[in-house]
Motif scaffolding. Structure first.
Motif, PDB file in Angstrom:
ATOM      1  N   SER A 113       0.819  -1.213   0.000  1.00 56.72           N
ATOM      2  CA  SER A 113       0.000   0.000   0.000  1.00 56.72           C
ATOM      3  C   SER A 113       0.853   1.263   0.000  1.00 56.72           C
ATOM      4  O   SER A 113       0.332   2.364  -0.109  1.00 56.72           O
ATOM      5  CB  SER A 113      -0.964   0.007   1.191  1.00 56.72           C
ATOM      6  OG  SER A 113      -0.234   0.078   2.403  1.00 56.72           O
ATOM      7  N   VAL A 114       2.173   1.118   0.101  1.00 56.34           N
ATOM      8  CA  VAL A 114       3.109   2.243   0.048  1.00 56.34           C
ATOM      9  C   VAL A 114       3.743   2.254  -1.337  1.00 56.34           C
ATOM     10  O   VAL A 114       4.268   1.230  -1.783  1.00 56.34           O
ATOM     11  CB  VAL A 114       4.203   2.126   1.130  1.00 56.34           C
ATOM     12  CG1 VAL A 114       5.224   3.249   0.994  1.00 56.34           C
ATOM     13  CG2 VAL A 114       3.580   2.120   2.515  1.00 56.34           C
ATOM     14  N   GLY A 115       3.688   3.390  -2.003  1.00 54.93           N
ATOM     15  CA  GLY A 115       4.286   3.428  -3.332  1.00 54.93           C
ATOM     16  C   GLY A 115       4.371   4.818  -3.908  1.00 54.93           C
ATOM     17  O   GLY A 115       3.948   5.805  -3.306  1.00 54.93           O
ATOM     18  N   ILE A 116       4.951   4.866  -5.091  1.00 54.66           N
ATOM     19  CA  ILE A 116       5.126   6.105  -5.833  1.00 54.66           C
ATOM     20  C   ILE A 116       4.826   5.803  -7.294  1.00 54.66           C
ATOM     21  O   ILE A 116       5.120   4.701  -7.773  1.00 54.66           O
ATOM     22  CB  ILE A 116       6.550   6.677  -5.652  1.00 54.66           C
ATOM     23  CG1 ILE A 116       6.703   8.011  -6.395  1.00 54.66           C
ATOM     24  CG2 ILE A 116       7.615   5.681  -6.038  1.00 54.66           C
ATOM     25  CD1 ILE A 116       7.972   8.768  -6.023  1.00 54.66           C
ATOM     26  N   SER A 117       4.214   6.751  -7.981  1.00 52.06           N
ATOM     27  CA  SER A 117       3.953   6.566  -9.404  1.00 52.06           C
ATOM     28  C   SER A 117       4.400   7.797 -10.176  1.00 52.06           C
ATOM     29  O   SER A 117       4.338   8.925  -9.683  1.00 52.06           O
ATOM     30  CB  SER A 117       2.475   6.266  -9.663  1.00 52.06           C
ATOM     31  OG  SER A 117       1.667   7.336  -9.248  1.00 52.06           O
ATOM     32  N   PHE A 118       4.878   7.539 -11.365  1.00 52.02           N
ATOM     33  CA  PHE A 118       5.311   8.560 -12.311  1.00 52.02           C
ATOM     34  C   PHE A 118       4.331   8.479 -13.473  1.00 52.02           C
ATOM     35  O   PHE A 118       4.168   7.413 -14.064  1.00 52.02           O
ATOM     36  CB  PHE A 118       6.736   8.274 -12.790  1.00 52.02           C
ATOM     37  CG  PHE A 118       7.737   8.270 -11.674  1.00 52.02           C
ATOM     38  CD1 PHE A 118       8.494   9.400 -11.402  1.00 52.02           C
ATOM     39  CD2 PHE A 118       7.913   7.148 -10.877  1.00 52.02           C
ATOM     40  CE1 PHE A 118       9.406   9.394 -10.368  1.00 52.02           C
ATOM     41  CE2 PHE A 118       8.822   7.140  -9.833  1.00 52.02           C
ATOM     42  CZ  PHE A 118       9.568   8.275  -9.574  1.00 52.02           C
ATOM     43  N   TYR A 144       6.372  15.851 -15.892  1.00 48.97           N
ATOM     44  CA  TYR A 144       5.641  14.660 -15.471  1.00 48.97           C
ATOM     45  C   TYR A 144       5.109  14.880 -14.066  1.00 48.97           C
ATOM     46  O   TYR A 144       5.557  15.771 -13.336  1.00 48.97           O
ATOM     47  CB  TYR A 144       6.521  13.405 -15.539  1.00 48.97           C
ATOM     48  CG  TYR A 144       7.781  13.465 -14.706  1.00 48.97           C
ATOM     49  CD1 TYR A 144       7.836  12.870 -13.447  1.00 48.97           C
ATOM     50  CD2 TYR A 144       8.919  14.103 -15.172  1.00 48.97           C
ATOM     51  CE1 TYR A 144       8.995  12.918 -12.683  1.00 48.97           C
ATOM     52  CE2 TYR A 144      10.081  14.148 -14.420  1.00 48.97           C
ATOM     53  CZ  TYR A 144      10.106  13.563 -13.177  1.00 48.97           C
ATOM     54  OH  TYR A 144      11.258  13.614 -12.417  1.00 48.97           O
ATOM     55  N   ALA A 145       4.130  14.078 -13.692  1.00 45.97           N
ATOM     56  CA  ALA A 145       3.556  14.129 -12.355  1.00 45.97           C
ATOM     57  C   ALA A 145       4.106  12.968 -11.535  1.00 45.97           C
ATOM     58  O   ALA A 145       4.438  11.913 -12.073  1.00 45.97           O
ATOM     59  CB  ALA A 145       2.037  14.044 -12.423  1.00 45.97           C
ATOM     60  N   VAL A 146       4.193  13.193 -10.234  1.00 48.90           N
ATOM     61  CA  VAL A 146       4.647  12.163  -9.297  1.00 48.90           C
ATOM     62  C   VAL A 146       3.620  12.094  -8.171  1.00 48.90           C
ATOM     63  O   VAL A 146       3.242  13.125  -7.605  1.00 48.90           O
ATOM     64  CB  VAL A 146       6.036  12.494  -8.715  1.00 48.90           C
ATOM     65  CG1 VAL A 146       6.497  11.391  -7.774  1.00 48.90           C
ATOM     66  CG2 VAL A 146       7.044  12.734  -9.814  1.00 48.90           C
ATOM     67  N   GLU A 147       3.183  10.881  -7.876  1.00 51.70           N
ATOM     68  CA  GLU A 147       2.228  10.683  -6.789  1.00 51.70           C
ATOM     69  C   GLU A 147       2.823   9.715  -5.771  1.00 51.70           C
ATOM     70  O   GLU A 147       3.419   8.708  -6.155  1.00 51.70           O
ATOM     71  CB  GLU A 147       0.919  10.097  -7.315  1.00 51.70           C
ATOM     72  CG  GLU A 147       0.208  11.011  -8.294  1.00 51.70           C
ATOM     73  CD  GLU A 147      -1.010  10.373  -8.928  1.00 51.70           C
ATOM     74  OE1 GLU A 147      -1.214   9.142  -8.757  1.00 51.70           O
ATOM     75  OE2 GLU A 147      -1.751  11.089  -9.611  1.00 51.70           O
ATOM     76  N   VAL A 148       2.666  10.037  -4.486  1.00 53.72           N
ATOM     77  CA  VAL A 148       3.069   9.124  -3.420  1.00 53.72           C
ATOM     78  C   VAL A 148       1.818   8.700  -2.663  1.00 53.72           C
ATOM     79  O   VAL A 148       0.874   9.481  -2.510  1.00 53.72           O
ATOM     80  CB  VAL A 148       4.115   9.748  -2.465  1.00 53.72           C
ATOM     81  CG1 VAL A 148       5.421   9.999  -3.190  1.00 53.72           C
ATOM     82  CG2 VAL A 148       3.615  11.014  -1.805  1.00 53.72           C
ATOM     83  N   ARG A 149       1.843   7.447  -2.213  1.00 52.51           N
ATOM     84  CA  ARG A 149       0.712   6.907  -1.468  1.00 52.51           C
ATOM     85  C   ARG A 149       1.213   6.036  -0.320  1.00 52.51           C
ATOM     86  O   ARG A 149       2.198   5.326  -0.455  1.00 52.51           O
ATOM     87  CB  ARG A 149      -0.166   6.044  -2.361  1.00 52.51           C
ATOM     88  CG  ARG A 149      -0.838   6.794  -3.475  1.00 52.51           C
ATOM     89  CD  ARG A 149      -1.949   5.970  -4.094  1.00 52.51           C
ATOM     90  NE  ARG A 149      -2.463   6.572  -5.304  1.00 52.51           N
ATOM     91  CZ  ARG A 149      -3.251   7.634  -5.338  1.00 52.51           C
ATOM     92  NH1 ARG A 149      -3.582   8.232  -4.234  1.00 52.51           N
ATOM     93  NH2 ARG A 149      -3.681   8.128  -6.475  1.00 52.51           N
ATOM     94  N   ALA A 162      -0.444  12.195  -2.042  1.00 48.93           N
ATOM     95  CA  ALA A 162       0.067  13.516  -2.419  1.00 48.93           C
ATOM     96  C   ALA A 162       0.545  13.466  -3.860  1.00 48.93           C
ATOM     97  O   ALA A 162       0.981  12.425  -4.349  1.00 48.93           O
ATOM     98  CB  ALA A 162       1.211  13.932  -1.492  1.00 48.93           C
ATOM     99  N   ARG A 163       0.468  14.619  -4.531  1.00 51.38           N
ATOM    100  CA  ARG A 163       0.826  14.684  -5.950  1.00 51.38           C
ATOM    101  C   ARG A 163       1.630  15.949  -6.231  1.00 51.38           C
ATOM    102  O   ARG A 163       1.273  17.033  -5.785  1.00 51.38           O
ATOM    103  CB  ARG A 163      -0.430  14.666  -6.804  1.00 51.38           C
ATOM    104  CG  ARG A 163      -0.159  14.750  -8.298  1.00 51.38           C
ATOM    105  CD  ARG A 163      -1.466  14.692  -9.074  1.00 51.38           C
ATOM    106  NE  ARG A 163      -1.288  15.070 -10.453  1.00 51.38           N
ATOM    107  CZ  ARG A 163      -1.295  14.237 -11.480  1.00 51.38           C
ATOM    108  NH1 ARG A 163      -1.483  12.954 -11.277  1.00 51.38           N
ATOM    109  NH2 ARG A 163      -1.141  14.675 -12.711  1.00 51.38           N
ATOM    110  N   LEU A 164       2.682  15.780  -6.998  1.00 48.47           N
ATOM    111  CA  LEU A 164       3.469  16.878  -7.559  1.00 48.47           C
ATOM    112  C   LEU A 164       3.137  16.899  -9.042  1.00 48.47           C
ATOM    113  O   LEU A 164       3.401  15.928  -9.747  1.00 48.47           O
ATOM    114  CB  LEU A 164       4.963  16.626  -7.334  1.00 48.47           C
ATOM    115  CG  LEU A 164       5.944  17.536  -8.057  1.00 48.47           C
ATOM    116  CD1 LEU A 164       5.823  18.968  -7.553  1.00 48.47           C
ATOM    117  CD2 LEU A 164       7.361  17.015  -7.885  1.00 48.47           C
ATOM    118  N   ASP A 165       2.563  17.981  -9.535  1.00 41.49           N
ATOM    119  CA  ASP A 165       2.081  18.023 -10.911  1.00 41.49           C
ATOM    120  C   ASP A 165       3.151  18.304 -11.952  1.00 41.49           C
ATOM    121  O   ASP A 165       3.018  17.866 -13.082  1.00 41.49           O
ATOM    122  CB  ASP A 165       0.979  19.075 -11.061  1.00 41.49           C
ATOM    123  CG  ASP A 165      -0.330  18.603 -10.460  1.00 41.49           C
ATOM    124  OD1 ASP A 165      -0.683  17.429 -10.653  1.00 41.49           O
ATOM    125  OD2 ASP A 165      -0.989  19.410  -9.785  1.00 41.49           O
TER     126      ASP A 165
END
Length: 152
Positions: free
Chosen positions: A23-28, A41-46, A52-55
């Motif tokens: 359930s812990v991760g990061i997406s590009f 690019y956007a980066v999301e952490v969960r 949270a998201r960096l746009d």
């Protein structure tokens, strides 16, 4: 553990999930380019209780100091290193620190810090763990392909 693939609207993405807690991760995702020199690019952490998201992260194509070469150097050093290795974007809004862990694993702590200078700025971090050999090498290759707009 990492996953590469397409999200719901078929736009390329790279997702890495922690081996210890999926359930812990990061997406590009949401890669766009206006020229041959940089991509946005956007980066999301969960994590449980965190999303949270960096746009607008920026990568400079062909820059040896960017994220893909950093991850490739970590993957090439699969026997380990002492201390912490760090990388961050030129705008300091995305950072990752890497620590070699016992048993041949790499702890990657990803930090998002958009609007660092604005009142009410925030930061969010998650830590993922990957096997130092093939998992790190595959993840590094997937990030390179994503940033360069190539199919992996």
């Amino acid at each position: 553990m990492y996953f590469r693939g397409d999200d719901i609207d078929e736009r390329p993405s790279v997702i890495i999930r922690c081996q210890d807690n999926l359930s812990v991760g990061i997406s590009f995702r949401d890669r766009s380019s206006s020229d041959n020199h940089c991509v946005h690019y956007a980066v999301e952490v969960r994590a449980p209780g965190l999303s949270a998201r960096l746009d607008e992260a920026v990568a400079w194509i062909g820059n040896n100091g960017d994220l893909a070469p950093f991850l490739e150097r970590l993957a090439g050093n699969f026997t380990g290193w002492d201390g912490e290795q760090r990388w961050e974007t030129d705008a300091h809004d995305l950072a990752v620190s890497a620590v070699f862990r016992p048993g041949g694993y790499v702890g990657l702590t990803w930090t998002l810090r958009p609007w660092r200078r604005a009142a009410g700025g925030w930061s969010a971090s998650v830590t993922t763990h990957l096997e130092a050999g093939e998992q790190m090498a595959s993840f590094a290759a997937d990030i390179r392909h994503f940033l360069e707009g190539q199919a992996s």
